[in-house]
Scaffold this active site. Structure first.
Site, PDB file in Angstrom:
ATOM      1  N   ASP A  71       0.868  -1.176   0.000  1.00 20.63           N
ATOM      2  CA  ASP A  71       0.000   0.000   0.000  1.00 20.63           C
ATOM      3  C   ASP A  71       0.911   1.236   0.000  1.00 20.63           C
ATOM      4  OD1 ASP A  71      -1.594   2.137   0.755  1.00 20.63           O
ATOM      5  OD2 ASP A  71      -2.752   0.976   2.218  1.00 20.63           O
ATOM      6  N   SER A 117      -5.978  14.128 -14.740  1.00 20.92           N
ATOM      7  CA  SER A 117      -7.279  13.857 -15.357  1.00 20.92           C
ATOM      8  C   SER A 117      -7.865  15.123 -15.952  1.00 20.92           C
ATOM      9  CB  SER A 117      -8.205  13.329 -14.261  1.00 20.92           C
ATOM     10  OG  SER A 117      -9.533  13.298 -14.698  1.00 20.92           O
ATOM     11  N   TYR A 172     -12.580  13.582  -5.335  1.00 27.38           N
ATOM     12  CA  TYR A 172     -11.655  12.898  -6.247  1.00 27.38           C
ATOM     13  C   TYR A 172     -10.968  13.907  -7.158  1.00 27.38           C
ATOM     14  CZ  TYR A 172      -9.891  10.586 -10.369  1.00 27.38           C
ATOM     15  OH  TYR A 172      -9.076  10.208 -11.424  1.00 27.38           O
ATOM     16  N   LYS A 182      -6.825  15.361  -7.607  1.00 24.76           N
ATOM     17  CA  LYS A 182      -5.987  15.492  -8.815  1.00 24.76           C
ATOM     18  C   LYS A 182      -5.431  16.917  -8.923  1.00 24.76           C
ATOM     19  CE  LYS A 182      -6.207  11.288 -10.253  1.00 24.76           C
ATOM     20  NZ  LYS A 182      -5.048  10.416 -10.027  1.00 24.76           N
ATOM     21  N   LEU A 184     -19.046   4.842 -18.704  1.00 29.22           N
ATOM     22  CA  LEU A 184     -19.973   4.540 -19.790  1.00 29.22           C
ATOM     23  C   LEU A 184     -19.656   3.238 -20.530  1.00 29.22           C
ATOM     24  CD1 LEU A 184     -22.327   5.382 -21.606  1.00 29.22           C
ATOM     25  CD2 LEU A 184     -20.722   6.784 -22.925  1.00 29.22           C
TER      26      LEU A 184
HETATM   27  P1  NAD Z   1      -7.606   1.354 -11.356  1.00 34.61           P
HETATM   28  O1  NAD Z   1      -8.420   1.420 -10.111  1.00 34.61           O
HETATM   29  O2  NAD Z   1      -7.905   0.266 -12.328  1.00 34.61           O
HETATM   30  O3  NAD Z   1      -6.060   1.285 -11.005  1.00 34.61           O
HETATM   31  C1  NAD Z   1      -5.517   1.876  -9.862  1.00 34.61           C
HETATM   32  C2  NAD Z   1      -4.701   0.813  -9.142  1.00 34.61           C
HETATM   33  O4  NAD Z   1      -4.119   1.397  -7.989  1.00 34.61           O
HETATM   34  C3  NAD Z   1      -5.557  -0.371  -8.680  1.00 34.61           C
HETATM   35  O5  NAD Z   1      -4.944  -1.573  -9.102  1.00 34.61           O
HETATM   36  C4  NAD Z   1      -5.537  -0.255  -7.151  1.00 34.61           C
HETATM   37  O6  NAD Z   1      -5.580  -1.522  -6.529  1.00 34.61           O
HETATM   38  C5  NAD Z   1      -4.241   0.475  -6.901  1.00 34.61           C
HETATM   39  N1  NAD Z   1      -4.181   1.274  -5.680  1.00 34.61           N
HETATM   40  C6  NAD Z   1      -5.092   2.180  -5.214  1.00 34.61           C
HETATM   41  N2  NAD Z   1      -4.638   2.716  -4.074  1.00 34.61           N
HETATM   42  C7  NAD Z   1      -3.430   2.159  -3.825  1.00 34.61           C
HETATM   43  C8  NAD Z   1      -2.460   2.304  -2.790  1.00 34.61           C
HETATM   44  N3  NAD Z   1      -2.641   3.128  -1.752  1.00 34.61           N
HETATM   45  N4  NAD Z   1      -1.341   1.580  -2.861  1.00 34.61           N
HETATM   46  C9  NAD Z   1      -1.120   0.708  -3.885  1.00 34.61           C
HETATM   47  N5  NAD Z   1      -1.996   0.525  -4.872  1.00 34.61           N
HETATM   48  C10 NAD Z   1      -3.132   1.249  -4.846  1.00 34.61           C
HETATM   49  O7  NAD Z   1      -7.718   2.773 -12.060  1.00 34.61           O
HETATM   50  P2  NAD Z   1      -7.214   3.245 -13.494  1.00 34.61           P
HETATM   51  O8  NAD Z   1      -8.404   3.543 -14.305  1.00 34.61           O
HETATM   52  O9  NAD Z   1      -6.181   2.348 -13.998  1.00 34.61           O
HETATM   53  O10 NAD Z   1      -6.563   4.644 -13.098  1.00 34.61           O
HETATM   54  C11 NAD Z   1      -5.170   4.812 -12.910  1.00 34.61           C
HETATM   55  C12 NAD Z   1      -4.874   6.254 -12.563  1.00 34.61           C
HETATM   56  O11 NAD Z   1      -5.370   7.081 -13.600  1.00 34.61           O
HETATM   57  C13 NAD Z   1      -5.562   6.732 -11.278  1.00 34.61           C
HETATM   58  O12 NAD Z   1      -4.685   7.638 -10.639  1.00 34.61           O
HETATM   59  C14 NAD Z   1      -6.786   7.454 -11.799  1.00 34.61           C
HETATM   60  O13 NAD Z   1      -7.211   8.439 -10.902  1.00 34.61           O
HETATM   61  C15 NAD Z   1      -6.240   8.067 -13.078  1.00 34.61           C
HETATM   62  N6  NAD Z   1      -7.265   8.395 -14.082  1.00 34.61           N
HETATM   63  C16 NAD Z   1      -8.136   7.403 -14.473  1.00 34.61           C
HETATM   64  C17 NAD Z   1      -9.109   7.715 -15.414  1.00 34.61           C
HETATM   65  C18 NAD Z   1     -10.130   6.695 -15.827  1.00 34.61           C
HETATM   66  O14 NAD Z   1     -11.190   7.081 -16.315  1.00 34.61           O
HETATM   67  N7  NAD Z   1      -9.874   5.397 -15.696  1.00 34.61           N
HETATM   68  C19 NAD Z   1      -9.158   9.000 -15.969  1.00 34.61           C
HETATM   69  C20 NAD Z   1      -8.236   9.957 -15.566  1.00 34.61           C
HETATM   70  C21 NAD Z   1      -7.284   9.627 -14.605  1.00 34.61           C
HETATM   71  C1  WQD Z   2     -19.054   9.560 -19.727  1.00 32.44           C
HETATM   72  C2  WQD Z   2     -20.385  10.104 -20.227  1.00 32.44           C
HETATM   73  C3  WQD Z   2     -22.010  10.328 -18.479  1.00 32.44           C
HETATM   74  C4  WQD Z   2     -22.519   6.114 -17.574  1.00 32.44           C
HETATM   75  C5  WQD Z   2     -15.167  10.106 -15.266  1.00 32.44           C
HETATM   76  C6  WQD Z   2     -14.573  10.914 -14.171  1.00 32.44           C
HETATM   77  C7  WQD Z   2     -13.326  11.589 -14.664  1.00 32.44           C
HETATM   78  C8  WQD Z   2     -12.383  10.568 -15.281  1.00 32.44           C
HETATM   79  C9  WQD Z   2     -13.037   9.691 -16.281  1.00 32.44           C
HETATM   80  C10 WQD Z   2     -10.850   9.829 -13.649  1.00 32.44           C
HETATM   81  C11 WQD Z   2     -20.993  11.128 -19.276  1.00 32.44           C
HETATM   82  C12 WQD Z   2     -22.462   9.306 -19.504  1.00 32.44           C
HETATM   83  C13 WQD Z   2     -22.103   7.305 -18.121  1.00 32.44           C
HETATM   84  C14 WQD Z   2     -23.846   5.673 -17.825  1.00 32.44           C
HETATM   85  C15 WQD Z   2     -24.201   7.619 -19.166  1.00 32.44           C
HETATM   86  N1  WQD Z   2     -11.885   9.663 -14.302  1.00 32.44           N
HETATM   87  N2  WQD Z   2     -22.918   8.034 -18.890  1.00 32.44           N
HETATM   88  N3  WQD Z   2     -24.638   6.444 -18.625  1.00 32.44           N
HETATM   89  O1  WQD Z   2     -17.934  11.230 -16.082  1.00 32.44           O
HETATM   90  O2  WQD Z   2     -16.748  11.818 -18.258  1.00 32.44           O
HETATM   91  O3  WQD Z   2     -15.462  10.969 -16.353  1.00 32.44           O
HETATM   92  O4  WQD Z   2     -14.228   9.125 -15.706  1.00 32.44           O
HETATM   93  O5  WQD Z   2     -10.160  10.809 -13.596  1.00 32.44           O
HETATM   94  O6  WQD Z   2     -12.764  12.221 -13.564  1.00 32.44           O
HETATM   95  O7  WQD Z   2     -15.510  11.898 -13.759  1.00 32.44           O
HETATM   96  O8  WQD Z   2     -16.891   9.424 -17.544  1.00 32.44           O
HETATM   97  O9  WQD Z   2     -17.585   7.203 -18.324  1.00 32.44           O
HETATM   98  O10 WQD Z   2     -18.600   8.128 -16.191  1.00 32.44           O
HETATM   99  O11 WQD Z   2     -19.211   9.145 -18.363  1.00 32.44           O
HETATM  100  O12 WQD Z   2     -24.978   8.273 -19.866  1.00 32.44           O
HETATM  101  O13 WQD Z   2     -24.315   4.635 -17.327  1.00 32.44           O
HETATM  102  O14 WQD Z   2     -21.310   8.998 -20.246  1.00 32.44           O
HETATM  103  O15 WQD Z   2     -23.096  11.084 -18.012  1.00 32.44           O
HETATM  104  O16 WQD Z   2     -21.637  12.092 -20.052  1.00 32.44           O
HETATM  105  P1  WQD Z   2     -16.860  10.959 -17.058  1.00 32.44           P
HETATM  106  P2  WQD Z   2     -18.066   8.380 -17.556  1.00 32.44           P
END
Ligand code: NAD
Ligand code: WQD
Length: 342
Positions: A61, A127, A152, A156, A203
């Site tokens: 962790d 993000s 959240y 960031k 989505l």
């Molecule tokens: P994810 O949850 O699949 O991956 C994150 C990983 O981090 C997981 O495997 C989790 O077990 C691990 N983790 C969480 N807290 C931890 C800790 N304290 N120590 C060790 N491991 C830990 O998410 P993801 O979609 O792969 O996202 C990766 C990064 O990208 C995150 O920082 C997320 O905020 C960022 N991000 C994701 C998205 C998205 O839509 N998926 C969009 C923008 C930014």
């Molecule tokens: C996309 C679009 C929903 C689900 C989130 C986080 C953002 C980033 C990426 C980490 C939106 C619509 C969704 C559903 C729908 N994560 N939707 N029905 O909200 O753009 O971004 O994930 O950093 O911080 O906020 O992504 O995939 O949730 O939604 O209509 O069942 O799809 O309203 O317009 P979002 P999303």
């Protein structure tokens, strides 16, 4: 030839696992740290299977600085890619302290250990959420950020500030902040992909789960936005393209190119797609119907956002290359693989 050893925190997760594969294939040695709070250990085996390379994995962790410190002694890291974080927007509203604790303490531990052990390069998962509801489209890296809607999102924004201040203060420390837009898809091997817990918030997993029959219908949140078809617009970026952006960021640090100690890049396609367009595109690309209903807007959603990606193109030489159809088909193949459907 090995290019160096990278500590990948959160490397068992969705984006981290795809990035680990691309890094290994580009010649880096990867050490993964993950507490498996949102992932499974089988992902590590899948990374090894795809790359034909054993992967160093530690179930640690990142809020546990002592445990991390041991790894910094054990391995000579050349850089860190810090993915580890909690990412569920709604959960962060219900339990903000859990988010501030995990996302910020993990980052601070990593930065302190980097300075102590003289590991001077970090790539951070930021993000598009930092832009809030933008006043201009597409958003460039210079578009002002807006107060985030969720804890959240605030983690960031705070993380970006913490890294920026650190890069300014500690000589030699370099950071690249990648602002991801909406990642989707899965690895073409079909061995890794997204593993949402419970009902998906995002989505594309909701679309694929509806298509496979686990969900009855997709709720489309909002049909009255000021967009051509009334549904919200986002920039959906293929997860392998996104993973490759980390490799080019790493190459930039290795070669010492860069305009400042802390650089920021949008990572998207540069194209906005509405929710309805994406659903119909999924249906066309896979031949599978997705029952849906347009419902109320979801609280906290922005109306429309997509990236200006010219900075990443000009400075990193990176561009998204995969078509939306291709990525939707990969997401669908992954969903079918998970459910054992042919
Ligand atoms: P994810 O949850 O699949 O991956 C994150 C990983 O981090 C997981 O495997 C989790 O077990 C691990 N983790 C969480 N807290 C931890 C800790 N304290 N120590 C060790 N491991 C830990 O998410 P993801 O979609 O792969 O996202 C990766 C990064 O990208 C995150 O920082 C997320 O905020 C960022 N991000 C994701 C998205 C998205 O839509 N998926 C969009 C923008 C930014
Ligand atoms: C996309 C679009 C929903 C689900 C989130 C986080 C953002 C980033 C990426 C980490 C939106 C619509 C969704 C559903 C729908 N994560 N939707 N029905 O909200 O753009 O971004 O994930 O950093 O911080 O906020 O992504 O995939 O949730 O939604 O209509 O069942 O799809 O309203 O317009 P979002 P999303």
């Amino acid at each position: 030839m090995e290019k160096g050893t990278i500590l990948v925190t959160g490397g068992a997760g969705f984006i981290g696992s795809h990035t680990a594969v691309e890094l290994i294939e580009a010649g880096y040695r990867v050490v993964i740290v993950d507490d498996l709070s949102n992932s499974q250990e089988s992902v590590i085996e899948a990374i090894a299977e795809i790359t034909h390379t054993p992967v160093d994995f530690y179930e640690v962790d990142c809020t546990d600085k002592e445990a991390l410190n041991e790894l910094f002694f054990k391995h000579k890291f050349n850089a860190v890619i810090h993915f580890a974080a909690f990412k569920a927007v709604g959960e962060s509203v219900e339990n903000p302290l859990m988010y501030y604790h995990n996302n910020l303490l993990s980052l601070i531990n990593i930065l302190e250990l980097m300075v102590e052990h003289e590991v001077m390069n970090i790539v951070f998962s930021s993000s598009a959420t930092v832009y809030g509801e933008p006043d201009e489209l597409p958003v460039t890296e210079a578009t002002p950020t807006k107060p985030a809607h969720s804890p959240y999102g605030k983690t960031k924004q705070m993380a970006e500030d913490i890294i920026r201040d650190s890069a300014r203060a500690y000589p030699g420390l370099r950071a690249i902040l990648l602002r991801y837009f909406n990642p989707f898809g899965a690895h073409p091997s079909g061995l890794i992909g997204e593993l949402p817990r419970g009902v998906p918030n995002n989505l594309v997993p909701f679309i694929t789960q509806t298509a496979v029959g686990i969900r009855k219908e997709l709720s489309i949140f909002g049909g009255d936005y000021h967009t051509p078809d009334g549904s919200a617009i986002r920039d959906y970026i293929d997860v392998v393209d996104l993973a490759q952006a980390h490799v080019v960021a790493m190459e930039r640090m290795r070669s010492g190119v860069g305009k400042s100690a802390c650089e920021v890049f949008n990572i998207g396609t540069g194209q906005g797609l509405s929710v309805l367009e994406l659903v119909h595109q999924f249906e066309r690309a896979t031949g599978v119907k997705v029952p849906y209903r347009v419902v109320e807007r979801r609280a906290g959603d922005v109306e429309q956002i997509w990236a200006d990606t010219s900075l990443a193109a000009n400075e990193l030489g990176w561009k998204a290359t995969r078509s939306t159809d291709q990525t939707l088909r990969a997401a669908w193949a992954w969903e079918k693989h998970l459910r054992g459907v042919k």
